[in-house]
Design an enzyme around this catalytic site. Structure first.
Site, short mmCIF file in Angstrom:
data_model
loop_
_atom_site.label_atom_id
_atom_site.label_comp_id
_atom_site.label_asym_id
_atom_site.label_seq_id
_atom_site.Cartn_x
_atom_site.Cartn_y
_atom_site.Cartn_z
N HIS A 1 39.02 -7.89 74.64
CA HIS A 1 38.18 -7.10 75.56
C HIS A 1 37.05 -7.95 76.09
CE1 HIS A 1 35.67 -3.67 76.94
NE2 HIS A 1 36.83 -3.05 77.01
N PHE A 2 37.18 -8.70 77.03
CA PHE A 2 38.36 -9.14 77.76
C PHE A 2 38.43 -10.65 77.60
CE2 PHE A 2 36.70 -5.42 80.05
CZ PHE A 2 37.78 -4.57 79.99
#
Length: 163
Positions: free
Chosen positions: A63-64
């Site tokens: 993420h991410f």
């Protein structure tokens, strides 16, 4: 916080709660313990949770990748852990480490991304208490800027203990 607001607050009961003390209050452990300490604890009123966000947090792998952002749900969870520790601190050590269940999350807003290197300051204030149900208003800041806010309601299940 301006001087007028500061004078309306009850006195600080506990200046600092370190991570070892937090682990005696709430059952969360790595990787889901999302608090490093708590400060300015005012029993039955408010507390500020501190989360130092580092690049090696396990959630940043997904993420991410290449653009690490702390998930909003984990910011809200950090708020909830602060609120739970405030409840336990208020009720006293004789209650042990009860399970605190989310009942509702209301009006959650995310104002800006939280990234590695940020320090989250999670200000939780008790709105009301009815029996074992507590309601809190939370605001998360980074460098004095609001990054998230939410209303949380939780139920303290003192008869349910973690193993």
């Amino acid at each position: 916080m301006d001087d007028a607001t500061q004078t309306e607050l009850p006195p600080v009961d506990i200046a600092v709660v370190d991570v070892k003390q937090l682990q005696q209050m709430i059952p969360h452990r790595y990787p889901f313990l999302l608090l490093d300490r708590m400060v300015d604890v005012r029993h039955g009123h408010s507390a500020v949770g501190i989360k130092n966000v580092t690049v090696n947090e396990p959630f940043f792998q997904g993420h991410f990748p290449g653009h690490p952002v702390m998930p909003g749900v984990l910011i809200v969870e950090s708020m909830a852990q602060t609120a739970a520790a405030l409840v336990i601190s208020t009720l006293g050590p004789e209650i042990g480490i009860p399970i605190v269940y989310f009942m509702s999350i209301e009006n959650a807003k995310f104002r800006r991304p939280v990234v590695p290197g940020d320090q989250l300051r999670l200000s939780m204030t008790k709105d009301r208490r009815r029996g074992n149900v507590w309601r809190f208003n939370g605001v998360a800041h980074v460098d004095g800027v609001v990054v998230a806010e939410a209303g949380l309601t939780a139920m303290i299940m003192s008869e349910v203990k973690p193993v």
